[in-house]
Design a protein around this motif. Sequence first.
Motif, PDB file in Angstrom:
ATOM      1  N   MET A 193      -7.609  -2.671  -2.405  1.00 43.97           N
ATOM      2  CA  MET A 193      -7.300  -3.860  -1.100  1.00 43.97           C
ATOM      3  C   MET A 193      -6.255  -4.467  -1.707  1.00 43.97           C
ATOM      4  O   MET A 193      -5.488  -4.724  -1.160  1.00 43.97           O
ATOM      5  N   GLU A 194      -5.960  -4.479  -2.881  1.00 41.90           N
ATOM      6  CA  GLU A 194      -5.151  -4.923  -3.645  1.00 41.90           C
ATOM      7  C   GLU A 194      -3.753  -4.363  -3.738  1.00 41.90           C
ATOM      8  O   GLU A 194      -2.385  -5.395  -3.435  1.00 41.90           O
ATOM      9  N   ASN A 195      -3.743  -3.222  -2.784  1.00 40.85           N
ATOM     10  CA  ASN A 195      -2.485  -2.257  -2.774  1.00 40.85           C
ATOM     11  C   ASN A 195      -2.228  -2.788  -1.250  1.00 40.85           C
ATOM     12  O   ASN A 195      -1.673  -3.098  -0.824  1.00 40.85           O
ATOM     13  N   THR A 196      -2.824  -2.305  -0.459  1.00 43.04           N
ATOM     14  CA  THR A 196      -3.456  -2.725   0.670  1.00 43.04           C
ATOM     15  C   THR A 196      -2.442  -4.044   1.334  1.00 43.04           C
ATOM     16  O   THR A 196      -1.907  -3.799   2.249  1.00 43.04           O
ATOM     17  N   SER A 197      -3.217  -4.858   0.231  1.00 42.33           N
ATOM     18  CA  SER A 197      -2.575  -7.060   0.626  1.00 42.33           C
ATOM     19  C   SER A 197      -1.289  -7.136   0.124  1.00 42.33           C
ATOM     20  O   SER A 197       0.252  -7.671   0.772  1.00 42.33           O
ATOM     21  N   LEU A 199       1.467  -4.097   0.366  1.00 38.71           N
ATOM     22  CA  LEU A 199       2.416  -3.957   1.108  1.00 38.71           C
ATOM     23  C   LEU A 199       2.189  -4.649   2.075  1.00 38.71           C
ATOM     24  O   LEU A 199       3.677  -4.252   2.535  1.00 38.71           O
ATOM     25  N   GLN A 200       1.562  -4.848   2.889  1.00 40.16           N
ATOM     26  CA  GLN A 200       1.103  -6.142   4.081  1.00 40.16           C
ATOM     27  C   GLN A 200       2.548  -6.862   3.971  1.00 40.16           C
ATOM     28  O   GLN A 200       3.383  -7.147   4.609  1.00 40.16           O
ATOM     29  N   ARG A 201       2.571  -7.515   2.861  1.00 39.45           N
ATOM     30  CA  ARG A 201       3.079  -8.788   1.893  1.00 39.45           C
ATOM     31  C   ARG A 201       5.023  -8.429   2.116  1.00 39.45           C
ATOM     32  O   ARG A 201       5.678  -8.922   2.437  1.00 39.45           O
ATOM     33  N   VAL A 202       4.814  -7.095   1.757  1.00 37.85           N
ATOM     34  CA  VAL A 202       6.071  -6.406   1.410  1.00 37.85           C
ATOM     35  C   VAL A 202       6.820  -6.011   3.003  1.00 37.85           C
ATOM     36  O   VAL A 202       7.964  -6.646   3.374  1.00 37.85           O
ATOM     37  N   GLU A 204       5.895  -7.497   5.623  1.00 38.99           N
ATOM     38  CA  GLU A 204       6.254  -8.961   6.276  1.00 38.99           C
ATOM     39  C   GLU A 204       7.826  -9.731   5.899  1.00 38.99           C
ATOM     40  O   GLU A 204       8.073  -9.859   6.798  1.00 38.99           O
ATOM     41  N   ILE A 205       7.776  -9.168   4.453  1.00 36.03           N
ATOM     42  CA  ILE A 205       9.074 -10.055   4.179  1.00 36.03           C
ATOM     43  C   ILE A 205      10.518  -8.739   4.553  1.00 36.03           C
ATOM     44  O   ILE A 205      11.315  -9.651   5.081  1.00 36.03           O
ATOM     45  N   ILE A 206       9.999  -7.969   4.331  1.00 32.81           N
ATOM     46  CA  ILE A 206      11.061  -7.414   5.293  1.00 32.81           C
ATOM     47  C   ILE A 206      11.842  -7.482   6.649  1.00 32.81           C
ATOM     48  O   ILE A 206      12.528  -7.067   6.907  1.00 32.81           O
ATOM     49  N   ARG A 207      10.381  -7.165   7.270  1.00 32.52           N
ATOM     50  CA  ARG A 207      10.269  -8.010   8.640  1.00 32.52           C
ATOM     51  C   ARG A 207      11.319  -9.172   9.318  1.00 32.52           C
ATOM     52  O   ARG A 207      11.414  -9.195   9.950  1.00 32.52           O
TER      53      ARG A 207
END
Length: 209
Positions: A193-197, A199-202, A204-207
């Motif tokens: 779950m931490e890894n998924t979260s 990755l999602q933040r990364v 979002e930052i890239i977007r």
Amino acid sequence: MAKQQQIKPNRMELLKLRKRLKIARRGHKLLKDKQDKLIQELMALTKEERKLRVETEDSFKHCLGLFAMTEAEMPTSSFDSIVQFPTLSTDIEMSSQQILNLKVPKFHLETDEDNPFDYGFASTPADLDLAVSQTKEALKRLVVLSEKEKAITLLAYEIETTRRRVNVLEFMLIPQLEESERDIMMKLALAEMENTSRLQRVKEIIRQH
């Protein structure tokens, strides 16, 4: 609650743990089956022993009765001279037999002669011949009874030892392994779950850039 083992929370350790748990459960089943079969053998053997004990006691009581009748029919000095020096020698031969995987002793009564009568038949009553011959048979029953009782003792000890092993697996080792398995799975799920979260933040930052 079982004491939790200190195991690193990774998938390799989880696989090793599940293998140990599988072996422990299989061993528990085998030991439980062995315990049940030993108890069945013990119950059957105890039933035989009780019946044989009654028969053996009755045989010796009957023999003593015959000797008492003989003593009443003969002069005391003559009777004493006959029974004072027994002529029948006996010996016990011991071998072994298997009950499941348990080795128990087997006894066999050996006599050095087939004819135990070493006195004049003309001067003794027939009850004496019967008493001597039935005493020999009673001794054989006594030897078999001793064999059964020894087997019962060994079976009872083996059942107790097996029961302790079953209890250790059932109430200590298996619960401990199961708890460790749940702990590792929970920690792996949290890490996922931490890894998924992350990755999602990364993403979002890239977007945003």
